[in-house]
Design a protein around this motif. Structure first.
Motif, PDB file in Angstrom:
ATOM      1  N   LEU A   1     -45.146  74.111  11.998  1.00  0.00           N
ATOM      2  CA  LEU A   1     -44.418  74.227  10.730  1.00  0.00           C
ATOM      3  C   LEU A   1     -43.137  73.395  10.736  1.00  0.00           C
ATOM      4  N   ARG A   2     -43.059  72.423  11.636  1.00  0.00           N
ATOM      5  CA  ARG A   2     -41.908  71.518  11.683  1.00  0.00           C
ATOM      6  C   ARG A   2     -42.152  70.391  10.691  1.00  0.00           C
ATOM      7  N   ALA A   3     -41.419  70.397   9.572  1.00  0.00           N
ATOM      8  CA  ALA A   3     -41.648  69.434   8.486  1.00  0.00           C
ATOM      9  C   ALA A   3     -41.544  67.985   8.951  1.00  0.00           C
ATOM     10  N   ASP A   4     -40.749  67.710   9.981  1.00  0.00           N
ATOM     11  CA  ASP A   4     -40.587  66.344  10.467  1.00  0.00           C
ATOM     12  C   ASP A   4     -41.550  65.987  11.604  1.00  0.00           C
TER      13      ASP A   4
ATOM     14  N   ARG B   1     -39.432  81.904  14.536  1.00  0.00           N
ATOM     15  CA  ARG B   1     -38.012  82.184  14.369  1.00  0.00           C
ATOM     16  C   ARG B   1     -37.369  81.152  13.468  1.00  0.00           C
ATOM     17  N   ALA B   2     -36.452  81.608  12.623  1.00  0.00           N
ATOM     18  CA  ALA B   2     -35.657  80.706  11.783  1.00  0.00           C
ATOM     19  C   ALA B   2     -34.567  80.071  12.645  1.00  0.00           C
ATOM     20  N   GLY B   3     -33.722  79.289  12.024  1.00  0.00           N
ATOM     21  CA  GLY B   3     -32.638  78.639  12.759  1.00  0.00           C
ATOM     22  C   GLY B   3     -33.196  77.551  13.655  1.00  0.00           C
ATOM     23  N   ARG B   4     -32.780  77.540  14.915  1.00  0.00           N
ATOM     24  CA  ARG B   4     -33.268  76.495  15.829  1.00  0.00           C
ATOM     25  C   ARG B   4     -34.625  76.831  16.443  1.00  0.00           C
TER      26      ARG B   4
ATOM     27  N   GLU C   1     -33.495  86.659  12.509  1.00  0.00           N
ATOM     28  CA  GLU C   1     -34.147  85.345  12.433  1.00  0.00           C
ATOM     29  C   GLU C   1     -35.679  85.434  12.429  1.00  0.00           C
ATOM     30  N   ASP C   2     -36.228  86.643  12.458  1.00  0.00           N
ATOM     31  CA  ASP C   2     -37.680  86.804  12.457  1.00  0.00           C
ATOM     32  C   ASP C   2     -38.287  86.299  11.153  1.00  0.00           C
ATOM     33  N   VAL C   3     -39.350  85.529  11.267  1.00  0.00           N
ATOM     34  CA  VAL C   3     -40.108  85.037  10.117  1.00  0.00           C
ATOM     35  C   VAL C   3     -41.570  85.369  10.378  1.00  0.00           C
TER      36      VAL C   3
ATOM     37  N   ALA D   1     -40.635  75.175  19.639  1.00  0.00           N
ATOM     38  CA  ALA D   1     -39.860  75.806  18.569  1.00  0.00           C
ATOM     39  C   ALA D   1     -40.279  75.203  17.236  1.00  0.00           C
ATOM     40  N   GLY D   2     -40.360  76.063  16.217  1.00  0.00           N
ATOM     41  CA  GLY D   2     -40.747  75.610  14.887  1.00  0.00           C
ATOM     42  C   GLY D   2     -42.221  75.773  14.592  1.00  0.00           C
ATOM     43  N   CYS D   3     -42.958  76.302  15.539  1.00  0.00           N
ATOM     44  CA  CYS D   3     -44.390  76.554  15.341  1.00  0.00           C
ATOM     45  C   CYS D   3     -44.618  78.055  15.189  1.00  0.00           C
TER      46      CYS D   3
END
Length: 182
Positions: free
Chosen positions: A88-91, A65-68, A142-144, A115-117
């Motif tokens: 996929l969390r750049a940080d 999901r995009a966003g948060r 928000e689907d990716v 979240a972010g994976c």
């Protein structure tokens, strides 16, 4: 319940239940609020339960999901799946790290995906049911999706993929997603 930190993905955990087995079969706790609380996850944050059934060889993913973002607890309630998580969390200290796990009805283990994976799986049995506990209400805007056979990710799907959704077939590569992350 045994809790195993997943080294390849910061903040990911595998919750392995300890079933009671006797001549009738087994009884197993598949969710334990206190166990998830011990690793810093708010058990009250989950707002939606979902279930998918897939034929053998079906690949679902790679989705996020995009966003948060969206955190999930994922368990194979029937059959077996080859489960994949990509950070996929750049940080994140484990950015682009992957974990490949077999989830099955035999173990009833639950995988926590931060979240972010990105997440996906392939059904190894006919059928395979996957139960999801999700921390956000679904918002299709928000689907990716990332194409399942992205060469940068090089996911080693164990079976020839079949019966892909149109969304998964048409998904862009990781390189085409802004900055490599949603």
């Amino acid at each position: 319940m045994k809790i195993v930190a997943i080294e390849e993905i910061a903040g990911a955990y595998l919750f392995e239940p300890v079933p009671h087995v006797d001549e009738r079969g087994f009884f197993s706790r598949t969710f334990d609020a206190e166990a998830v609380r011990r690793v810093g996850i708010d058990p009250g944050s989950f707002v939606q339960d979902s279930l998918s059934r897939s034929a053998k060889g079906v690949v679902r993913g790679m989705h996020l999901r995009a966003g948060r973002g969206e955190a999930k607890l994922v368990r194979c309630s029937y059959g077996r799946v080859f489960d994949v998580v990509v950070d996929l969390r750049a940080d994140s200290p484990t950015y682009l790290g992957q974990v490949h796990t077999e989830l099955s009805d035999t173990t009833q283990a639950t995988l926590y995906i931060p979240a972010g994976c990105a997440h996906g799986f392939q059904a190894l049995t006919e059928p395979a049911d996957v139960a999801y506990r999700i921390d956000r209400t679904h918002d299709p805007s928000e689907d990716v999706a990332i194409v399942y056979d992205d060469p940068e990710l090089a996911i080693p799907w164990p079976l020839p993929p079949r019966l892909l959704s149109e969304r998964d077939r048409a998904a862009p590569s990781l390189a085409r997603i802004s900055g490599g992350a949603p």
